[in-house]
Every structure is written in C-alpha cells, then in structure tokens.
Scaffold this active site. Structure first.
Site, mmCIF file in Angstrom:
data_model
loop_
_atom_site.group_PDB
_atom_site.id
_atom_site.type_symbol
_atom_site.label_atom_id
_atom_site.label_comp_id
_atom_site.label_asym_id
_atom_site.label_seq_id
_atom_site.Cartn_x
_atom_site.Cartn_y
_atom_site.Cartn_z
ATOM 1 N N GLY A 204 35.026 -2.141 15.455
ATOM 2 C CA GLY A 204 35.806 -3.087 14.865
ATOM 3 C C GLY A 204 37.132 -2.672 14.045
ATOM 4 O O GLY A 204 37.283 -1.991 13.294
ATOM 5 N N ASN A 205 38.104 -3.634 14.511
ATOM 6 C CA ASN A 205 39.113 -3.207 13.564
ATOM 7 C C ASN A 205 39.659 -4.979 12.773
ATOM 8 O O ASN A 205 39.208 -5.798 13.029
ATOM 9 C CB ASN A 205 40.427 -2.599 14.119
ATOM 10 C CG ASN A 205 41.073 -3.773 15.012
ATOM 11 O OD1 ASN A 205 41.516 -4.088 14.741
ATOM 12 N ND2 ASN A 205 40.726 -2.422 16.234
ATOM 13 N N ARG A 206 40.628 -4.631 12.164
ATOM 14 C CA ARG A 206 41.157 -6.194 11.042
ATOM 15 C C ARG A 206 41.823 -6.956 11.411
ATOM 16 O O ARG A 206 42.480 -7.883 11.439
ATOM 17 C CB ARG A 206 42.106 -6.097 9.977
ATOM 18 C CG ARG A 206 41.397 -5.330 8.653
ATOM 19 C CD ARG A 206 41.586 -5.101 7.469
ATOM 20 N NE ARG A 206 40.388 -4.062 6.824
ATOM 21 C CZ ARG A 206 39.660 -4.615 5.972
ATOM 22 N NH1 ARG A 206 39.382 -5.844 6.143
ATOM 23 N NH2 ARG A 206 38.784 -3.572 4.737
#
Ligand code: CTP
Length: 392
Positions: A204-206
């Site tokens: 995932g990412n932030r």
C-alpha cells in the site's frame, strides 16, 4: 443573487448571535427566503422577536408545541442551504456526533442541503483537541466551515475564535448557491490502492484520500453530479455517489463504467502489484516470498484515451523537489497537473494541508501557498470551472 433561494439560518448560543440578525437581513436583501431556528441558549443573547421582525416569519425555537408537526424534517427538506451562525463548540460537537438533542441539531441531522458553519468561541475552546476532531469530522462530512477569525472575543478577550463577519458568510452562501458545476458530471478518484500479497497482506502507500474527498465534496456543494471512486473510509458530501474499491484493478474497472465531463484523479494508484498473490496466508516458515511484480492498469491513461476525453486533472506526488514535473502535464495528456512534494512536512499524505504547484498543459506553472486541502479543492474547482469557460 439569492432570489427565490430558501435559506435556513440556525443560531446557536454565543454572543455573536447579535451579528446573525444582520446576516439575516443581508440574506433577505440578497433576495433569499429565510427561516430562522433559534436554539434555547441563543435566546439568552437575542430574542426570537428580533428575527421575526426581520424575516416577517415565525421563528422556530423548539421541536415541540409550535405550529409545525415536525419542524426539523419540514425545515430540513425545505432548505436549499443551511447556515449556522454562530456555531458554538456544543453545536459542532452535536453535529459531528450525530446527536439531535435539541431543535437546531435535529434540523441539521434532518437536512440533505449543504450546511455552512460559522464557528464562534473562545480561543481555548477552538484549539481544544475535541473541537479539532469535530471539525475534521464535519469537513469530512462535506460541511463548509467559514472562519473563525482573530479579534475581540466576549469578556474583553482577544484571539482566534471570533465569528466571520456577516458579509463574508453571505459571500460563501452566494458562491455555494451559484452552483457553477450544476449538471456537470465529475469523477474523482481518491486514496491509496492496496495490492494483495496474500489473503491478509498488501502493498500500500500513505495516501489518506483527504485531498480527493475534499474535491468530491466541494464539487457536490457546487451542484455537480459527483462519483467518487475511493479506497478510503472517509466520508463525503451526502449527494456524492461513493464507490469503494481496494486495488488498482478494481479502481480501473469502476472508473471504466463512469461517464464524466471532468475527471480529477487524486488517487495514489500503485504502479506495480504482486504478479502471483497467494489465495491463502503465507507462512513465516515458508521463508521470504518471491514478490515478482507486474504493472497495474494506468487508470488516468485509460480516461485520457476516451473520445472525447473529459477535462482531466492529474496529481503527481513527487519526493524531494518538483524539477521533474515541467513536461509531465503534456506527457500524461492532462489539462492540469496538481503536483506536490510529499516529503514536505506540511504537504502530501495524511495531513490536512497541502502546498501544490499547478502545471498547465503548455508547461506553465503556478505555485499555490500552503492551504487546507478543502481550500485547495475550492481553488482547483475555480480553476477547472474557469478553464472550462464556465461562469464562476
Ligand atoms: N495514476 C493512475 N493509475 C496508475 C498510476 C497513476 O490513475 N496506475 C494517476 C494518479 O491518480 C495521479 C497520476 O496518475 O493522478 C500520478 O502520476 P505520477 O505521479 O506521474 O505517477 P506515475 O505515473 O506513477 O509516475 P512516476 O512514478 O514516474 O512518478
């Protein structure tokens, strides 16, 4: 400007209630039909008779014992827009929590109309973490917050917390009801995608989705027919059609079925995903998995290939400077590119503010100052509206 528009003015219990009488008068002078709901506490500061004299209508002060059978739902449905001025900390808290314990909060819960809140309170209350939390929730729900400003407060105090001036509140109301995106189909993507490694793990990412949700809510407030394809659990304006997705593949599939005049691609879509995700849960005993990656669908590029393409806004998250972005708008086939340096502490992922640079098709750039994501959403739609040759 507001001729024939139905505005419900909610007044809660703060000393700024006296200024609401003037706001009420300004709304009427601008042509609006105005009904007033006065909370019990507000009546300590200004009387129902005063508002009745200005509006020429009975003022609603209670859920019970008045002419209307169901004042909260009747008024909630009647209104084109609700403005609460002043909005006290207690009123904000009740609305954020969905409590309908008295007449004004019941009306606020019973309406689908856009709601403008003009908070007024002492600085300590405004800065209290509970108030900050409530404001986050309210913004997320698509409510518009005007002010407060710094200045003299009740009891001779000074600081942030003074209600925005009636002229400023009127300006916001007029802008919202101008509905410059009336009938425009707006597609927004938001949030970071999750690409499965196995049944429980993902890459995932932030990205939080805050920027995209702010754009969707702002467009809805301005009359657009908005579909928001998002990976985020954040809320949006009640009229936004929400499509929740998880992966780039699901986002691409959802977006493919949505027609749009304007597309704002604010999602942080993974560029690569595990090529062979495991159906079960990988076990530690099996050792580190071989995470061979493959490209994901490019959602933005697919939208850019439509014929005719919508007015297309791309986002570019850069790390450590924006040197790379000059030619990127043209390269990606977007009308506007919103670029930010996500490594700056006050911009990018998960924070409420952003510092963006707009890149136009021809490569010209415009740096915008640090602002809340809600404010950036507003400016961005002003720009899109202007570029599309629409009236502001
Ligand atoms: N985007 C998309 N689908 C993808 C990747 C990106 O729709 N699979 C969109 C994002 O929503 C955003 C823009 O493309 O609007 C991001 O572009 P950019 O920051 O340039 O990311 P990349 O295309 O991944 O380029 P790079 O990684 O080289 O910076």
């Amino acid at each position: 400007m507001l001729r024939g528009r139905r505005i419900l003015l909610g007044v809660s219990g703060g000393v700024a209630a006296y200024k609401s009488v003037y706001l009420c008068r300004l709304l009427i002078e601008a042509g609006a039909e105005v009904e007033v709901v006065l909370s019990q506490e507000a009546q300590n500061f200004v009387g129902a008779q005063t508002f009745a004299a200005v509006t020429g209508r009975k003022v609603v002060t209670s859920l019970f014992g008045q002419d209307l059978v169901s004042p909260h739902t009747d008024l909630g449905r009647w209104a084109d827009l609700v403005v609460v001025a002043p909005a006290t900390a207690a009123t904000l808290s009740r609305l954020a929590g969905g409590a309908s314990t008295e007449v004004l909060s019941a009306v606020l819960l019973a309406t689908r109309a856009p709601v403008v809140l003009a908070p007024a309170m002492h600085t300590e209350m405004w800065e209290h973490p509970a108030t900050r939390r409530n404001l986050d929730v309210l913004r997320g729900d698509g409510h518009i917050i005007v002010g407060p400003v710094s200045g003299d407060l009740a009891g001779g105090d000074e600081g942030i917390g003074r209600m925005a001036e009636p002229d400023e509140i009127l300006g916001v109301v007029e802008e919202m009801l101008a509905g410059d995106f009336q009938g425009v189909r707006v597609l927004v993507t938001a949030g970071g995608t999750r690409e499965a490694i196995d049944a429980v793990r993902f890459i995932g990412n932030r990205s939080s989705g805050k920027m995209g949700h702010a754009v969707a809510s702002e467009a809805a407030t301005r009359g657009a027919d908005v579909t928001l394809v998002t990976t985020s659990d954040l809320a949006a304006h009640p009229s936004v059609k929400l499509v929740r997705v998880e992966s780039a593949e699901e986002m691409a599939a959802a977006v493919a079925g949505i027609e749009a005049d304007v597309a704002v691609m604010a999602a942080a879509v993974a560029d690569f995903r595990p090529a062979r995700p495991s159906d079960g849960k990988l076990a530690r005993a099996d050792g580190p998995p071989d995470l061979a990656l493959e490209p994901t669908p490019d959602v933005l590029a697919e939208v850019a290939r439509r014929s005719p393409p919508p007015f297309l806004v791309g986002f570019a998250a850069e790390a450590g400077g924006l040197e790379r972005i000059a030619g990127k708008a043209a390269a990606k086939g977007v009308d506007l590119l919103v670029a930010n340096d996500v490594t700056a502490p006050d911009a990018g992922f998960a924070v409420d503010t952003n510092r963006v640079t707009i890149v136009f098709k021809g490569g010209e750039m415009e740096e915008w100052p640090l602002a809340s994501k809600v404010e950036i959403a507003r400016r961005l739609l002003d720009l899109v509206g202007g570029q599309m040759g629409r009236r502001r």
